[in-house]
Write an enzyme that holds these catalytic residues in place. Sequence first.
Site, short mmCIF file in Angstrom:
data_model
loop_
_atom_site.label_atom_id
_atom_site.label_comp_id
_atom_site.label_asym_id
_atom_site.label_seq_id
_atom_site.Cartn_x
_atom_site.Cartn_y
_atom_site.Cartn_z
N ASP A 258 21.18 9.16 12.53
CA ASP A 258 22.01 8.20 11.79
C ASP A 258 23.42 8.23 12.37
O ASP A 258 23.75 9.09 13.18
CB ASP A 258 22.01 8.65 10.32
CG ASP A 258 22.74 7.67 9.42
OD1 ASP A 258 22.83 6.48 9.78
OD2 ASP A 258 23.22 8.10 8.36
N GLU B 181 26.40 4.92 15.96
CA GLU B 181 27.05 3.74 16.60
C GLU B 181 28.08 4.17 17.65
O GLU B 181 28.25 3.42 18.60
CB GLU B 181 27.70 2.87 15.53
CG GLU B 181 26.68 2.19 14.60
CD GLU B 181 25.98 3.14 13.64
OE1 GLU B 181 26.57 4.20 13.35
OE2 GLU B 181 24.84 2.85 13.22
N ASP C 73 22.60 0.20 5.85
CA ASP C 73 23.00 0.29 4.44
C ASP C 73 23.05 -1.06 3.75
O ASP C 73 24.09 -1.69 3.61
CB ASP C 73 24.36 0.99 4.34
CG ASP C 73 24.29 2.41 4.84
OD1 ASP C 73 23.16 2.95 4.95
OD2 ASP C 73 25.34 2.99 5.13
C1 GLC Z 1 24.48 6.44 6.18
C2 GLC Z 1 23.03 6.03 6.35
C3 GLC Z 1 22.27 6.31 5.09
C4 GLC Z 1 22.40 7.78 4.73
C5 GLC Z 1 23.88 8.16 4.61
C6 GLC Z 1 24.09 9.65 4.39
O1 GLC Z 1 25.10 5.64 5.25
O2 GLC Z 1 22.90 4.70 6.74
O3 GLC Z 1 20.92 5.98 5.25
O4 GLC Z 1 21.76 8.05 3.53
O5 GLC Z 1 24.56 7.80 5.79
O6 GLC Z 1 23.55 10.40 5.42
#
Ligand code: GLC
Length: 799
Positions: A405, A408, A483
């Site tokens: 995650d 980017e 998200d």
């Molecule tokens: C980001 C991700 C989400 C995750 C969060 C905490 O917002 O997109 O899926 O739960 O980080 O790790």
Amino acid sequence: MITNTELEYKGNLYPNHIVDFKQDTNKLYFTTENGVVLEITVLRGSLIRFRYATNYVFEPDFSYAIDPEANLGYSKLEVIENDTEYIIETARVHVLVDKKSLRTQISDLEGHIINEDEIGFHWEENYEYGGNTVKMSKITQTGESFYGMGDKATHSNLKGKRVENWVTDQYAYGKDQDPLYKAIPFYTGLHKGKAYGIFFDNSFKTHFDFAHERRNTTSFWADGGDLNYYFFYGPEMSKVVSAYSNLTGTPELPPMWALGYHQSKWSYYPESNVKEIAKGFRDQNIPCDAIYLDIDYMDGFRCFTWDKKLFSDPKRMIKELEADGFKTVVMIDPGIKIDREYWIYREALEKGYFCRRGDGPLMTGKVWPGECNFPDFTDPDVREWWAELYKEFMSDLGVHAVWNDMNEPAVMEVPSKTAPLDTRHNYDGHPCTHRKAHNVYGMQMVRATYEGVKKYVYPNRPFVITRAAYAGTQRYSSTWTGDNVATWEHLWIANVQMQRMCMSGYSFVGSDIGGFAEQPNGELFARWVQLGIFHPFCRVHSSGDHGDQEPWSFGTEITDIVRKFIEIRYQLLPYLYTMFYKYSKEQRPMLQSLVLFDQEDVQTHFRTDEFIFGEQILVCPVQEPNAQGRRMYIPRGKWYDFWTDEVSEGGKERWVKADLDSIPIFIKEGAIIPKYPVQQYVGELEIKELILDTYFKLGTESSEVYEDAQDGYDYKKGRYSLRNFKLTGKEKSLTVQQFKSGTFVTEYETLKFNLHGLPFQIDKIEVDNEEVDLKSVKPNGSHSLFIDKNFTVLHITGK
Ligand code: GLC
């Protein structure tokens, strides 16, 4: 029409006349008097690469997107020269290069113009960074539509829109917001029934204008690098998408459990909570294959560590979950906490693996753990190091899969939301700044993760998920759309995004079902599950700072509906697995927007809601509250209602009833849909028979079923089972022929044909030319036939 003088006035430069032409096998070089070189490479008869240099010099030819295993090769290449142009002839297209302007025009063999330059290549010099802003403009053809471009949360037909590719952490994005998490600079154009594709392989920020600024012009440009694009000719859109997917690659088969239902939340902890959730699934008889651990399992958000107060013995926990049929998936982020006591930080620092700024300092940014440094994943040594970090997690602790995650990379509390542009990168030996590496950073992170996971889950198959992606990332990882929000509008967005991703070569994709931010009500949750079970990656995930989002969180009515739909997904596993096989092997997109399914029917060009799951199941989600049904378009052909077997003649809109416990689902006539019994997780039950839902058609239709050991690599040695069924229906007969390949022996011996829509009463059944006793194939007079799995011809005749 823009004149050259106007262009000059706006600071643009453009090529003038050709003074030199050279051919080096399949590469053709056209050089203009003012130093522009156009390199045209014929890769296949219908796949041509165009690349432009200014001042005679190309950038080094390097791409992260192109699959080294792409199929290339052409049969014909001739170059004809006349007074005004060069004409390049391949077996599929003719490319004209204008001698005065270097403009190109591509037509099919019948002379229909498929794609042509307007101004064509032009550029602006970039004094600040060096190099150029490189630009291309094309003439928009009459009635032209545009599709693709990854995760754009906008109408599937991009005509009239301008979009940008710069991977961005876009929390709670809205409809039409751009850019989002992925950069996939590939689109398909469709006009007069003919489709082509353009892949602008440039990792700088890229921009596309689809007849937005000027009605007759479609253009794309990048903030640096070469103007470097691939042209694919269809004329079928499906061929364009497959050819692009072949060039940039498709993934290997995932373990089958990765196609089951997955449950996630930010975050399930401590261990007792994880166990409670797992137990909830088994107690409620809701199938589930994987449970996710979000960042809170870590010790202070340090990657590759555990919070031992919350998870005292992860190895034991993972094992116990596994015994109950659950795989454990853990999150790993790119930011490494600046902490001298943390060995990964120290090691990366000592080895020089962190990104540095223009003048030398380390690139620092805030993420969950506070101040972090960021490994330079574009450095092959860093990738190798990162891959090795998974050894303990996968080999010793038994973690099954990894979720990357924030890659980017997301940086908090700064307006750009990411690394500063002067951050330096290795870019596999082509040093550059973040301007060029930004869009591939997440891709290279997940590539390293994939390599590590693959090595250490062996002999099992790897399963990896990423948020950020550039073209080609699909070779390494599945993905989700980031998200989103628990709103009806986001249900619409999720539907369009998944179809668009599939048209952009990236089929292994899903949304956070139910919405990540905010709380869905039961109705929205149920409607979202009804869509989500038809997405290749099927996971409920939510931010967890509001109410619960488990299938049983909304009362028994919703729980029952959700269970019913998850069960449908598990029944359809052999169909879904076959879809994946076709995606992996034949580059066929797993979901097809109607335009991809039937481009000749102009009614499909602006449809967004309906899609084909695989090749034979039509699905249309309900995207509004309080609905008892909806209007939808049924594509041409005859379709069986999945719930009632009622047959609809397509090519028109109609209202379809769909109370809260149903959505419109239709089966293409002639289809043979394979099913397993409902299991609580993949591999729970011994499969005693393969169910084949067989939908009668007057005429013929082919269907396939791919099976193997559902994990491991034996299938690569031929141990798979591929059944091809050819159904032929006549007024008083139905014939099914089976063609088999592969050496995998399925555990079941019997095929159970459920016959739908048979227009006659059965008189006689022959299997491989031998008449069989009706009672033996239809025990107790059931509507099903039980036939040996190795049959070749099943012939049913009617009274
Ligand atoms: C980001 C991700 C989400 C995750 C969060 C905490 O917002 O997109 O899926 O739960 O980080 O790790």
